[in-house]
Design a protein around this motif. Structure first.
Motif, PDB file in Angstrom:
ATOM      1  N   ARG A 221      -4.067  -6.178   7.618  1.00 52.61           N
ATOM      2  CA  ARG A 221      -4.251  -6.807   6.308  1.00 52.61           C
ATOM      3  C   ARG A 221      -2.898  -7.210   5.734  1.00 52.61           C
ATOM      4  N   LEU A 222      -2.932  -8.067   4.765  1.00 54.87           N
ATOM      5  CA  LEU A 222      -1.713  -8.533   4.115  1.00 54.87           C
ATOM      6  C   LEU A 222      -1.597  -7.918   2.721  1.00 54.87           C
ATOM      7  N   TYR A 223      -0.450  -7.376   2.401  1.00 59.27           N
ATOM      8  CA  TYR A 223      -0.228  -6.801   1.076  1.00 59.27           C
ATOM      9  C   TYR A 223       0.998  -7.456   0.468  1.00 59.27           C
ATOM     10  N   SER A 224       1.179  -7.270  -0.812  1.00 55.97           N
ATOM     11  CA  SER A 224       2.469  -7.684  -1.379  1.00 55.97           C
ATOM     12  C   SER A 224       3.350  -6.446  -1.386  1.00 55.97           C
ATOM     13  N   VAL A 225       4.665  -6.661  -1.326  1.00 56.53           N
ATOM     14  CA  VAL A 225       5.579  -5.543  -1.097  1.00 56.53           C
ATOM     15  C   VAL A 225       5.578  -4.495  -2.203  1.00 56.53           C
ATOM     16  N   GLY A 226       5.242  -4.908  -3.390  1.00 61.47           N
ATOM     17  CA  GLY A 226       5.300  -3.987  -4.520  1.00 61.47           C
ATOM     18  C   GLY A 226       4.489  -2.708  -4.340  1.00 61.47           C
ATOM     19  N   MET A 227       3.533  -2.709  -3.439  1.00 59.54           N
ATOM     20  CA  MET A 227       2.632  -1.558  -3.319  1.00 59.54           C
ATOM     21  C   MET A 227       3.329  -0.328  -2.736  1.00 59.54           C
ATOM     22  N   ASP A 228       2.736   0.825  -2.961  1.00 57.71           N
ATOM     23  CA  ASP A 228       3.278   2.085  -2.459  1.00 57.71           C
ATOM     24  C   ASP A 228       2.939   2.196  -0.967  1.00 57.71           C
ATOM     25  N   ILE A 229       3.962   2.342  -0.163  1.00 59.01           N
ATOM     26  CA  ILE A 229       3.750   2.337   1.284  1.00 59.01           C
ATOM     27  C   ILE A 229       3.288   3.708   1.783  1.00 59.01           C
ATOM     28  N   LEU A 230       3.742   4.764   1.076  1.00 58.71           N
ATOM     29  CA  LEU A 230       3.505   6.126   1.584  1.00 58.71           C
ATOM     30  C   LEU A 230       2.045   6.413   1.927  1.00 58.71           C
ATOM     31  N   PRO A 231       1.069   6.054   1.036  1.00 65.61           N
ATOM     32  CA  PRO A 231      -0.321   6.404   1.364  1.00 65.61           C
ATOM     33  C   PRO A 231      -0.842   5.758   2.638  1.00 65.61           C
ATOM     34  N   VAL A 232      -0.310   4.617   3.025  1.00 70.62           N
ATOM     35  CA  VAL A 232      -0.838   3.961   4.233  1.00 70.62           C
ATOM     36  C   VAL A 232      -0.113   4.383   5.505  1.00 70.62           C
ATOM     37  N   LEU A 233       0.931   5.217   5.346  1.00 70.83           N
ATOM     38  CA  LEU A 233       1.676   5.666   6.530  1.00 70.83           C
ATOM     39  C   LEU A 233       0.861   6.690   7.303  1.00 70.83           C
ATOM     40  N   LYS A 234       0.430   6.330   8.458  1.00 70.29           N
ATOM     41  CA  LYS A 234      -0.353   7.259   9.279  1.00 70.29           C
ATOM     42  C   LYS A 234       0.045   7.059  10.729  1.00 70.29           C
ATOM     43  N   THR A 235      -0.060   8.144  11.487  1.00 70.99           N
ATOM     44  CA  THR A 235       0.188   8.020  12.932  1.00 70.99           C
ATOM     45  C   THR A 235      -0.782   6.980  13.488  1.00 70.99           C
ATOM     46  N   GLY A 236      -0.232   6.158  14.386  1.00 70.62           N
ATOM     47  CA  GLY A 236      -1.086   5.126  14.970  1.00 70.62           C
ATOM     48  C   GLY A 236      -1.005   3.811  14.218  1.00 70.62           C
ATOM     49  N   LYS A 237      -0.206   3.785  13.141  1.00 74.51           N
ATOM     50  CA  LYS A 237      -0.126   2.547  12.358  1.00 74.51           C
ATOM     51  C   LYS A 237       1.252   1.908  12.450  1.00 74.51           C
ATOM     52  N   LEU A 238       1.254   0.626  12.667  1.00 75.71           N
ATOM     53  CA  LEU A 238       2.503  -0.141  12.625  1.00 75.71           C
ATOM     54  C   LEU A 238       2.477  -0.996  11.366  1.00 75.71           C
ATOM     55  N   ILE A 239       3.425  -0.714  10.474  1.00 80.14           N
ATOM     56  CA  ILE A 239       3.485  -1.444   9.202  1.00 80.14           C
ATOM     57  C   ILE A 239       4.708  -2.342   9.200  1.00 80.14           C
ATOM     58  N   VAL A 240       4.497  -3.591   8.913  1.00 78.11           N
ATOM     59  CA  VAL A 240       5.606  -4.551   8.887  1.00 78.11           C
ATOM     60  C   VAL A 240       5.856  -4.979   7.444  1.00 78.11           C
ATOM     61  N   ILE A 241       7.119  -4.919   7.048  1.00 73.86           N
ATOM     62  CA  ILE A 241       7.486  -5.412   5.711  1.00 73.86           C
ATOM     63  C   ILE A 241       8.391  -6.617   5.904  1.00 73.86           C
ATOM     64  N   TYR A 242       7.976  -7.736   5.369  1.00 78.53           N
ATOM     65  CA  TYR A 242       8.725  -8.976   5.570  1.00 78.53           C
ATOM     66  C   TYR A 242       9.204  -9.512   4.224  1.00 78.53           C
ATOM     67  N   THR A 243      10.502  -9.508   4.031  1.00 75.01           N
ATOM     68  CA  THR A 243      11.062 -10.093   2.802  1.00 75.01           C
ATOM     69  C   THR A 243      12.328 -10.858   3.180  1.00 75.01           C
ATOM     70  N   SER A 244      12.867 -11.578   2.222  1.00 72.84           N
ATOM     71  CA  SER A 244      14.049 -12.399   2.536  1.00 72.84           C
ATOM     72  C   SER A 244      15.247 -11.539   2.908  1.00 72.84           C
TER      73      SER A 244
END
Lengths: 185, 712
Positions: free
Chosen positions: A4-27
């Protein structure tokens, strides 16, 4: 992109789980957000940081830790970092990183792949190898990758290559340019 | 079998071996050939290596399984690929690497000159004895070493070619030719007579070196175009079977800035150096470029255009080849894991002290000689030895030791020579050329593209340097000195009643004994000023100072005079101001000279106002840090580039632009524009501001001395 696509402002900690690759893309490859995340994770346990774009700011992290705890050294001693200065080094770095049950942060993963001295086919091959190593790490702990845009459009495909594999992609929204009516008085 | 003794001028690859050019003792230029097999290695997964074997066995190469040493991994099973076609290596390796990219490759991109030196121990520009049959070398024996302090001078024939103006600005009308004492011009009005004249000159003079201005970017490309246009063949190579080797222009990021390197034209059998496109030629000239070529093993025309970093890399490769260590095509060693605490503790540069702001009298500056390289050699710091106890001498110290010793010997000779001695300039150029190699060798320990680099070794050098500086400070303070400033490898010390150089000798001896690194007295300042930040007068700026030595010589660092983007006019006035202040023998006298400086400034402004300052002294030079289109808010240089772009000029990042500050829409007027700026349109106020700032810099330090009088 499989996630899914999120905006960066959100809290990342709750979505951090083993098995997950989270990409943050900013300038700026989430320069500030990633330091906050490192500090937050450091308060909770061991973290492995792999820096591909000289983005890691140890003093900034130390300052952030200081605002949260008086026992800085405990947190500081469980933030483990390594830096890569070429995409070859990034590949070696990832393949030599053991799979542990802890979060991994890969800062500005693609920075060294944007180097125009590295042929495009070589950047593609090395990134493919890096992504397979990242998949291995994902199996043992959550992986957060920060990305910045390439200097030349020709390397846009590298971004897509990473994002395709991500479970969540967070993108900083550019400030909207709204037409404003000039005031009369 | 014929024999010859002479200097080795050039070595380059051929399909069936290598070509050598020898300048013999009887003033002949011999073109010789030599059979020369080249081996490179591939290592990695054995299944892949088997596929490589199958892929290569169809080609004209010899394949062998062997064991070779990787500097970090130790002995490795590798596949050795040997070819007798050195000129075809690059293509064959390129194809192989594309087919099998995941293998580790070694020794595949080593310059041919380095392979030749490693095999024959005969260095470029060195003297040698050759035996040959029908132009084919049977044996070659070195008669000199690159580490000789006083090598026999090479009797080079030098032809200088320079157009009468910068071809990027306007079309040259003449080409000035200089050979020995003779000077003349060739008209460029018509290509045919020009080409015939130049061709005749080349044949008659047969120069070893063609030294040009704009040869890379204008003359040689233009010669090609005219040759095609007129049908007159002109090959400036001595090797008639070769064409000019050209390299494209490029921009690259190095030493914190974007640098533009123009296209290049290289010759075979003789050298071509473009003085306007040679990186450090302005600093150490031909003597320096030749010294670097001698010790690095890279050809003169290459070395003149490359950065010293390329030279130090070549030296490391040569050390590796001579010690049977394989040179990786791609460095793979990565940083070890560090905790946040360890990173904060280790990731530092050199020691920089906060100087005591203001003017100080009778201050000695003492410098560690080539501190970082000396640390690497003395403490055996090399990527493969860092963190190990009693390790054998590492690759980097092994490379640096002779270089360091040679530079120190040259410096010692220089310090004993009378400044009027005709050898001084040559020795200075050679010492400067070696100095640059030593300066960059430290950076290359941590540089991303260095073949033998590791960030930990880089950190070890700075950590050792900080420790040694602290030891030096303790020694000085124990002996009653006040340490006013410390900056990476130098200390500024002062003690009441000490002003003669000899009075500082015991201190230097004590520091040298304690640290084991040689230290030298730069000089004793009559007065020296350490500057405060322009934003906050309480904060010192460590790298900005100026002072006058006892003989009146000035030394200044970090001020406007040293900045490339300062106009010549401002630099001249600031230097004059410093010269006025240099007449003062004490800080108090310094303050008394300030009114003279203020008068100087007012006179200079008046000259500018009435148009007496030549416009070329007001030109500002700035680099483009990116493409013009990438600027959101164009810098003055970008505005100047836009003005020239409208006239068809193209610019790449790293190129410098010259302009004047003008009262027009953009605030600048590109210097290279055909129409000259009307002097009435000059933005004099902007220039006044630049001058005010420069003068403020030099008079600011005496403010505390002036204040009490004013208050009284």
């Amino acid at each position: 992109m499989k996630g899914r696509l999120y905006s960066v402002g959100m809290d990342i900690l709750p979505v951090l789980k083993t098995g997950k690759l989270i990409v943050i893309y900013t300038s700026d490859a989430a320069r500030t957000e990633s330091m906050v995340l490192i500090a937050e994770l450091g308060l909770r346990g061991a973290v492995t940081i792999m820096d591909g774009g000289n983005r890691y700011r140890p003093y900034q992290v130390a300052k952030l830790l200081r605002t949260k705890t008086v026992d800085i050294s405990t947190a500081a001693n469980r933030l483990f970092s390594r830096r890569a200065f070429t995409c070859y080094e990034m590949n070696t770095l990832l393949s030599s990183t053991p799979s542990l049950n802890q979060p991994y942060l890969i800062l500005d993963l693609l920075n060294t792949f944007y180097d125009d001295h590295v042929p495009t086919y070589e950047a593609y091959r090395l990134l493919k190898s890096c992504l397979s190593q990242i998949q291995r790490l994902v199996l043992s702990g959550p992986v957060v990758v920060t990305l910045a845009p390439p200097l030349a459009e020709e390397r846009d495909f590298l971004l897509e290559q990473v994002c395709r594999q991500a479970d969540e992609v967070m993108i900083q929204e550019a400030p909207a340019c709204q037409p404003t009516q000039p005031s009369l008085f | 079998m014929a024999k010859a003794i002479g200097w080795l001028l050039d070595v380059y690859a051929e399909d069936d071996g290598i070509n050598l050019w020898l300048l013999t003792d009887d003033d002949k230029r011999l073109h010789l050939h030599m059979e020369f097999d080249i081996t490179f290695y591939a290592a990695g997964d054995f299944n892949l290596l088997r596929q490589v074997w199958k892929y290569l066995k169809e080609k004209d190469v010899k394949l062998e399984r062997t064991v070779r040493r990787d500097l970090f991994l130790g002995e490795r099973d590798v596949m050795a690929v040997t070819t007798s076609n050195p000129a075809g290596l690059q293509k064959m390796f390129g194809e192989l690497q594309r087919q099998f990219p995941s293998l580790d490759y070694y020794d595949a991109d080593i310059p041919i000159t380095l392979r030749f030196i490693a095999r024959t121990n005969t260095y470029l520009l060195g003297r040698c004895h050759v035996r040959f049959d029908d132009e084919w070398i049977q044996s070659i024996e070195p008669l000199s070493s690159p580490w000789e302090i006083d090598p026999t001078p090479i009797p080079l024939r030098i032809l200088t070619l320079a157009p009468d103006c910068n071809p990027a600005i306007r079309k040259p009308k003449q080409l000035h030719v200089k050979y020995g004492q003779r000077e003349y011009s060739l008209s460029l009005d018509s290509p045919r007579p020009f080409l015939i004249g130049l061709k005749a000159d080349l044949q008659r003079l047969d120069p070893d070196l063609i030294l040009t201005d704009y040869g890379d970017t204008w003359l040689f490309p233009q010669l090609g175009a005219w040759s095609e246009e007129t049908g007159i063949e002109l090959n400036p190579n001595r090797d008639e079977n070769r064409q000019i080797m050209t390299r494209k222009a490029d921009s690259y990021f190095a030493y914190g800035q974007v640098t533009y390197r123009g296209a290049q034209s290289h010759l075979f059998g003789r050298w071509h150096i473009d003085r306007k496109n040679a990186m450090s030629f302005g600093e150490y000239g031909l003597e320096g470029a030749m010294e670097q070529a001698r010790v690095t093993g890279i050809g003169v025309q290459e070395m003149a255009r490359k950065s010293p970093g390329a030279g130090i890399t070549a030296m490391q490769m040569l050390t590796a080849l001579c010690n049977a260590v394989m040179v990786p095509v791609q460095k793979q060693q990565v940083e070890g894991t560090k905790t946040l605490s360890e990173l904060i503790r280790t990731d530092h540069g050199g020691l920089i002290y906060q100087p005591l702001i203001g003017l100080h009298g009778n201050v000695a500056q003492i410098d560690f000689s080539s501190m970082y390289p000396a640390i690497m050699v003395k403490h055996n710091i090399s990527p493969e030895t860092v963190g190990l106890e009693n390790a054998p001498e590492g690759l980097i110290p092994k490379t640096l030791r002779p270089l360091l010793e040679k530079r120190l010997m040259l410096k010692n000779i220089l310090s004993d020579l009378d400044p009027r001695d005709c050898r001084v300039e040559i020795l200075k150029a050679r010492a400067a050329a070696l100095k640059w190699l030593l300066v960059v060798c430290f950076g290359y320990l941590g540089y991303k593209n260095a073949r033998f680099g590791k960030i930990e070794s880089h950190e070890a050098v700075t950590a050792t340097s900080r420790e040694l500086m602290l030891q030096a400070k303790e020694v000085a303070e124990d002996m009653g000195f006040t340490v006013i400033h410390m900056y990476v490898d130098c200390l500024f010390v002062q003690q009441e009643g000490f002003h003669k150089p000899s009075e500082f000798t015991p201190l230097m001896n004590a520091i040298e004994e304690k640290t084991g690194i040689p230290i030298a007295l730069e000089g004793v300042f009559k007065w020296v000023a350490f500057l405060a930040s322009k934003r906050d007068a309480r904060v010192p700026v460590p790298n900005q100072y100026f002072g006058a030595f006892q003989d009146g010589t000035l030394k200044y660092r970090g001020i406007e005079l040293r900045r490339r983007d300062t106009t010549l006019w401002v630099r001249k006035i600031q230097l004059k101001a410093l010269e006025i202040l240099a007449r003062a023998n004490t800080p108090r006298e310094f303050a008394n000279r300030v009114p003279d400086v203020m008068n100087l400034m007012e006179d200079a402004k008046r000259e500018l106002r009435i148009g007496r300052v030549p416009l070329d002294e007001l030109v500002i030079r700035q680099r483009l840090s990116q493409t013009i289109e990438a600027y959101k808010t164009p810098s003055p240089a970008a505005h100047a580039a836009l003005q020239l772009q409208a006239h068809g000029r193209q610019f790449a990042p790293g190129q410098s632009l010259e302009f004047l500050f003008a009262r027009n829409g953009t605030g600048v007027h590109a210097w290279e524009l055909e129409e000259a700026l009307d002097s009435g349109k000059l933005d004099t106020k902007r220039y006044y501001k630049l001058l005010d700032r420069a003068i403020q810099t030099v008079i600011d330090p005496c403010k505390p001395l002036l204040m009490p009088e004013r208050l009284l």
